[in-house]
Design a protein around this motif. Structure first.
Motif, mmCIF file in Angstrom:
data_model
loop_
_atom_site.group_PDB
_atom_site.id
_atom_site.type_symbol
_atom_site.label_atom_id
_atom_site.label_comp_id
_atom_site.label_asym_id
_atom_site.label_seq_id
_atom_site.Cartn_x
_atom_site.Cartn_y
_atom_site.Cartn_z
ATOM 1 N N THR A 197 0.905 -1.239 0.029
ATOM 2 C CA THR A 197 -0.044 -0.015 -0.043
ATOM 3 C C THR A 197 0.826 1.294 0.085
ATOM 4 N N ASN A 198 1.821 1.416 0.900
ATOM 5 C CA ASN A 198 2.533 2.544 1.188
ATOM 6 C C ASN A 198 4.083 2.683 0.705
ATOM 7 N N VAL A 199 4.092 1.656 -0.308
ATOM 8 C CA VAL A 199 5.765 1.200 -0.465
ATOM 9 C C VAL A 199 6.472 2.189 -1.318
ATOM 10 N N VAL A 364 0.128 9.627 10.889
ATOM 11 C CA VAL A 364 1.332 8.788 10.040
ATOM 12 C C VAL A 364 0.454 7.661 9.613
ATOM 13 N N SER A 365 1.032 7.021 8.546
ATOM 14 C CA SER A 365 0.608 6.059 7.983
ATOM 15 C C SER A 365 0.738 4.671 8.645
ATOM 16 N N GLY A 366 -0.190 3.578 8.672
ATOM 17 C CA GLY A 366 0.034 2.514 9.613
ATOM 18 C C GLY A 366 0.682 1.385 8.496
ATOM 19 N N HIS A 367 1.004 1.660 7.227
ATOM 20 C CA HIS A 367 1.519 0.880 6.225
ATOM 21 C C HIS A 367 3.069 0.991 5.897
ATOM 22 N N ALA A 368 3.737 -0.113 5.721
ATOM 23 C CA ALA A 368 5.207 -0.049 5.868
ATOM 24 C C ALA A 368 5.430 0.932 4.360
#
Ligand SMILES: [Zn+2]
Length: 548
Positions: A197-199, A364-368
């Protein structure tokens, strides 16, 4: 592909694309395991559908061989479809205490509590589902108790990350279990199926600790009423807001049903233990403006949410205006921009100050991030990488990182069946895929006849012709025509249409009048002809034939 060989296979049924509804399947020998079962919210391009989920037809046909469903965490796109699809799947469910608590409420609303067996597995716990030897690894995410799943098979180890990130100070729950991932890497991992998702965000993830510090400063500096909107399931964020409010001498009120539900689940599982009970929205009005922080649902502009109603001044208990502040402690999910902007605009019109993560570090995002994913590859060192959960540009970016780390990436479309062992790791077959739409209380295929008709009605309207005939098929009385959404009953065009429909019916040959079906088809053609090209539209056309 044979369903009965001894191999190991992976099949994503709904994680690819803009609307990521996760439903993943693994096969070991002839037994299947499902991981996650989520819903997606449709964007502007499908106005006839709001809630979507993957069509599980492939696994429903094999339900006798489906050993269980494992839930990685309590987000809608991972467990939101369970209450809708479980009647078709009928398998036991495995989840952590928090996810089980959230799920039980949904199953209760669907009157399924008695039927569904939920096995509660502690975070980090080991368990068996049929021939699958499984273990959870705690990871940090924007919801408590998110877990990666380790599948230990005779063919090798598979790491299914679920949604995750690195955060040394997640504030609620433990940080991602780095040592467990590294130990698996030492042992040797066949494949890692990884969230994308947030790569595309560079560098390492930002920490919830930094949000807490920034939120505390911000709330301490403001006067007037303060409302903060975030996802109800982000318990760490709710704790952050509550502690920031406490530090500023403000009481916390929660507004919105999903927040009240999540508050119960969180406290039931031991979270928010040192946060005083939240006040109800009725109690908010007895507090001075400078002594209250409201946590409110509706960060995505959902029209029926508390924040949308407050913004349009139609909320029964809460109003905001000049001198008050609304903080968006969330990201805008793609597709929701217009709705969110509308709410922000309404708030601004009322004199409310709107602050987002562009103004302050309030989310802040919860994705890596890409940096997090690089680090995980270094720890796990799998032979193959299968990027999932994202659009093609995210999956491709994740694959590029894998390649950079010497790992062979394999990109899959929903429905691709990936053979993992024995033999070559490659796509060997394709399963049927599709989407189901929640329409009122029913599930309808997105590409089925009902929704196709709905789309056509939405854009072109519908024309209905009704007429009664005797035994011989001769018209009794005058036909009726109505065209809701297209013509007003008083429109002269309606009476012209009715008259021409009557004339066209008279011209239908006798031999077509004996059988109802052929008569109806001929009448539809007659109605289409009467409609002609004047409206320059092709509405849905239907007729009612009454034989009296
Ligand atoms: Zn998630």
């Amino acid at each position: 592909m044979s369903d009965t060989n001894d191999g190991l296979a992976f099949l994503p049924l709904g994680g690819t694309g803009e609307i990521g509804m996760n439903l993943n399947l693994y096969r070991l020998g002839s037994t299947w395991l499902a991981i996650d079962c989520g819903i997606g919210f449709s964007g502007n391009d499908t106005p006839e559908a709001e809630i979507l989920m993957p069509d599980p037809v492939f696994i429903v046909e094999r339900k006798a061989d489906l050993a269980g469903l494992v839930i990685t965490h309590a987000h809608e796109d991972h467990l939101g479809a369970v209450a809708h699809l479980w009647p078709r799947l009928g398998c036991p469910i495995y989840a952590t205490p928090f996810a089980a608590s959230v799920l039980r409420r949904k199953l209760g609303e669907a009157h399924l509590t008695q039927q569904v067996k939920i096995h509660v597995i502690a975070p980090g716990g080991a368990f068996n589902v049929g021939p699958f030897d499984l273990r959870f690894i705690p990871v940090t995410h924007s919801v408590p108790e998110a877990q990666a799943v380790v599948l230990r098979t005779p063919h090798g180890i598979i790491v299914h990350t679920g949604d995750w990130k690195f955060d040394p100070q997640p504030m609620v729950g433990p940080p991602t279990d780095v040592a467990a991932f590294e130990a698996l890497g030492d042992e040797g991992v066949l494949a890692m199926v990884c969230d994308s998702t947030n790569v595309m965000t560079q560098g390492p993830s930002a920490s919830e600790f930094d949000v807490r510090r920034s939120m505390t400063d911000l709330i301490g500096s403001l006067s007037g009423r303060i409302a903060v909107t975030c996802f109800a399931s982000n318990v760490a964020r709710i704790e952050t807001i509550a502690k920031a409010a406490q530090a500023a001498g403000r009481s916390v009120v929660i507004v919105g049903r999903s927040l009240r539900n999540l508050d119960v689940s969180a406290r039931e599982c031991g979270y928010l233990a040192d946060v005083p009970p939240f006040l109800s929205e009725q109690e908010a009005n007895s507090l001075p403006d400078d002594e209250v922080v409201m946590i409110i649902t509706g960060s995505q502009g959902e029209p029926r949410s508390a924040l949308s109603r407050i913004a349009s001044d139609s909320h029964p208990n809460i109003s905001l205006g000049e001198g008050d502040t609304v903080i968006y402690s969330s990201r805008m999910i793609p597709g929701n921009e217009q709705a969110v902007m509308q709410v922000q605009d309404n708030l601004t019109r009322r004199g409310v100050r709107v602050l987002t993560d562009r103004d302050h570090l309030v989310h802040v995002s919860g994705h890596a991030t890409g940096g997090d994913v690089r680090r995980l590859f270094d720890l796990v060192r799998p032979r193959f990488a299968v990027p999932v959960h994202g659009e093609w540009r995210h999956l491709t970016a994740n694959a590029a990182i894998a390649r950079e780390k010497g790992v062979l990436p394999i990109l899959l479309e929903d429905g691709d069946i990936l053979n993992l062992a024995p033999g070559a790791v490659e796509v060997v077959d394709t399963a049927p895929t599709g989407r189901l739409v929640l329409d009122g209380g029913r599930l309808l295929p997105m590409n089925g006849g009902v929704l196709a008709a709905r789309r056509r009605m939405l854009f072109n309207g519908i024309v209905m012709g009704s007429f009664a005939v005797d035994d011989e098929g001769y018209l009794i009385g005058d036909p009726k025509v109505s065209a809701p959404g297209l013509l007003d009953p008083e429109d002269p065009e309606t009476s012209r249409l009715t008259e021409e429909f009557g004339n066209a019916l008279d011209e239908i040959p006798d031999e077509l009048r004996r059988d109802d079906n052929t008569f109806r088809e001929a009448a539809k053609t007659a109605l289409r002809r009467a409609l002609g090209r004047k409206l320059q539209k092709r509405p849905l056309v239907d007729v009612h034939l009454l034989r009296v």
